[in-house]
Design an enzyme around this catalytic site. Structure first.
Site, PDB file in Angstrom:
ATOM      1  N   LYS A  74      -6.678  -4.993  -3.574  1.00 53.45           N
ATOM      2  CA  LYS A  74      -7.385  -5.665  -2.481  1.00 53.45           C
ATOM      3  C   LYS A  74      -8.494  -4.769  -1.926  1.00 53.45           C
ATOM      4  O   LYS A  74      -8.249  -3.610  -1.633  1.00 53.45           O
ATOM      5  CB  LYS A  74      -6.411  -6.071  -1.382  1.00 53.45           C
TER       6      LYS A  74
ATOM      7  N   ASP B 272       0.795  -1.233   0.000  1.00 51.29           N
ATOM      8  CA  ASP B 272       0.000   0.000   0.000  1.00 51.29           C
ATOM      9  C   ASP B 272       0.831   1.288   0.000  1.00 51.29           C
ATOM     10  O   ASP B 272       0.512   2.252   0.709  1.00 51.29           O
ATOM     11  CB  ASP B 272      -0.960   0.014   1.193  1.00 51.29           C
TER      12      ASP B 272
ATOM     13  N   CYS C 268      -2.670  -2.652   7.551  1.00 51.98           N
ATOM     14  CA  CYS C 268      -2.529  -3.513   6.368  1.00 51.98           C
ATOM     15  C   CYS C 268      -1.292  -4.401   6.422  1.00 51.98           C
ATOM     16  O   CYS C 268      -1.322  -5.535   5.932  1.00 51.98           O
ATOM     17  CB  CYS C 268      -2.535  -2.660   5.117  1.00 51.98           C
TER      18      CYS C 268
ATOM     19  N   VAL D 296       2.903   0.320   4.512  1.00 54.28           N
ATOM     20  CA  VAL D 296       2.067   1.032   5.479  1.00 54.28           C
ATOM     21  C   VAL D 296       0.650   0.438   5.455  1.00 54.28           C
ATOM     22  O   VAL D 296       0.249  -0.155   4.473  1.00 54.28           O
ATOM     23  CB  VAL D 296       2.013   2.537   5.138  1.00 54.28           C
ATOM     24  N   THR D 297      -0.032   0.599   6.570  1.00 58.71           N
ATOM     25  CA  THR D 297       0.482   1.012   7.858  1.00 58.71           C
ATOM     26  C   THR D 297       0.795  -0.228   8.678  1.00 58.71           C
ATOM     27  O   THR D 297       0.156  -1.267   8.519  1.00 58.71           O
ATOM     28  CB  THR D 297      -0.530   1.887   8.633  1.00 58.71           C
TER      29      THR D 297
END
Length: 218
Positions: A126, A25, A159, A154-155
């Site tokens: 996702k 992410d 995640c 992150v974070t």
């Protein structure tokens, strides 16, 4: 095979043919000053601070021949892939400087410029926190013979930890690079990292960028 020195005197073996680096992410909505996290009132500076480490690790993993995968949290424009509980929170879909927050196809959903996936590298979209939730990630990893994961992104408390726990339940050996992950506060990050190696390394191995780079460059 290269090995990484880890917490508690442990070592994590990196086998290029069976190890993947999972960059979680690294998106504008999480890391950009105009993104979702900043708009929610959180300081993104702690997360921005780990970007150089992420960049170095991604480059080294490419050079070492590891499989690279990049995840993005995001939802369909009509929110049809978002479960009712999350929809009730009203987070995704609001208008912001980078388009609607966490909506696939909007500028904020994309990766930050420093961490763009290279051609041919897999992007896992996702609709949730964990990278295995309603995605084909497990089948993809099994199909490529991947047994070990190096996690960054992150974070840390959300995640990254969600993905880590999903992976461990599926039998993958996981190494989290502590200083290439970040949370919105140092306290959340520290607690999340300690939970990984508590109870005799219940959720895997923890190391840092310097030691992982040293192993990858051997």
């Amino acid at each position: 095979m290269p090995t990484v020195a880890c917490n508690a005197g442990l070592r994590f073996e990196i086998v290029p043919a069976t190890t993947a680096l999972l960059a979680i992410d690294l998106q504008r909505d999480f890391l950009d000053p105009d993104g979702f996290v900043a708009a929610a009132g959180d300081d993104v500076s702690a997360m921005r601070a780990v970007v150089p480490n992420a960049v170095a690790l991604i480059a080294a993993a490419r050079a070492a021949g590891l499989t690279l995968l990049h995840t993005r949290e995001g939802y369909a424009p009509d929110l049809s892939d978002m479960h009712p509980l999350k929809r009730e929170r009203g987070v995704a879909g609001r208008a912001g400087p980078l388009g609607r927050f966490l909506i696939r196809g909007e500028p904020g959903h994309g990766h930050i410029a420093e961490c763009l996936p290279a051609p041919g590298e897999t992007i896992v979209d996702k609709p949730g926190f964990g990278s295995f939730y309603r995605t084909g990630l497990e089948d993809l990893l099994r199909g490529r013979g991947i047994e070990r994961l190096v996690l960054l992104g992150v974070t840390t408390q959300c995640c990254v930890s969600s993905t880590l726990r999903e992976a461990v339940d599926r039998g993958f050996r996981c190494l989290v690079v502590e200083d290439a992950c970040a949370a919105t506060t140092p306290e959340l990050h520290k607690a999340s990292i300690e939970a990984i190696y508590g109870e005799n390394n219940l959720f895997g191995w923890v190391s840092d960028t310097r030691r992982v780079l040293a192993a990858l460059r051997r």
